[in-house]
Enzyme design. Sequence first.
Site, mmCIF file in Angstrom:
data_model
loop_
_atom_site.group_PDB
_atom_site.id
_atom_site.type_symbol
_atom_site.label_atom_id
_atom_site.label_comp_id
_atom_site.label_asym_id
_atom_site.label_seq_id
_atom_site.Cartn_x
_atom_site.Cartn_y
_atom_site.Cartn_z
ATOM 1 N N HIS A 142 4.629 12.992 -15.976
ATOM 2 C CA HIS A 142 3.479 12.163 -16.345
ATOM 3 C C HIS A 142 3.030 12.446 -17.772
ATOM 4 C CE1 HIS A 142 -0.333 10.179 -16.335
ATOM 5 N NE2 HIS A 142 -1.056 11.262 -16.115
ATOM 6 N N PHE A 167 5.592 -12.003 15.621
ATOM 7 C CA PHE A 167 5.295 -10.852 16.468
ATOM 8 C C PHE A 167 4.724 -9.670 15.686
ATOM 9 C CE2 PHE A 167 9.108 -12.869 18.496
ATOM 10 C CZ PHE A 167 8.403 -13.514 19.511
#
Length: 259
Positions: A79, A58
Amino acid sequence: MTAVHSLMAGLADTSVRIVDLTNPLSSTTPTLKLPDPFVNLIDFSLDKVSEYDEPGPFWKHHNIHTGEHVGTHIDAPIHWISGREGHDVATIPPHRLIGPAAIIDVRAQVEADPDFLLQVDDIHAWESENGALPTNGWLLLRTGWDRFSHDQEAFVNTDETGSHTPGISAEAAKWIAEETALSGIGVETVGIDAGRGAELDPPFPVHYHLLGNDKYGITSLQNLDQLPAVGAMLIVAPLPIVGGTASPSRVYALVQDEA
């Protein structure tokens, strides 16, 4: 009427316009390519798990595979080595992700020199015409580079001497990081530093100075030509990836059109 109700009314009657500044994310989205011996992140891809069939009768769904720094994304302080004790992308305070936008248009300079670097004097000249850079705001560099956003080769613009894309000088990066109350900067290029940022002092100064001073950087922005120099509000919506150094992000601007 409260400020929130005024905003909702403006959105309803379209006097407040939504501008999508995000580069669509797909397997063909241009990405940064580091030279040897450095290791590159993987590009974005989808892995189909089911499509209304036996594995899922589905529904259709995928696994996604991507590096953190792919497409339009925000860099978090962790970072970079200078921000290693700072925020990951999940802990960036939400109020730092929404704020006024200041757009500096340097298309003419970039057309003449793809290695153009924004200088402190350029920012002061902008301020003399538009007022001081906004507290908790975002400085967005309009270079026209978004016209290459669907072409890997043109976007990174590499030859035998390296990548040639515009950016911000080391002096301007330090000034933005230490002398302003901005949340961060945004660019139309593949990274927040210029293509030849490794040659500056320190190398990659936008990463070094901004991320080391709890400011953030957004890359691969689009449609800055639809924003006024001042008056737009930026909304940055990264995934709250725990431990993440960056996240692909949906970035919007809200613009009040003239009556």
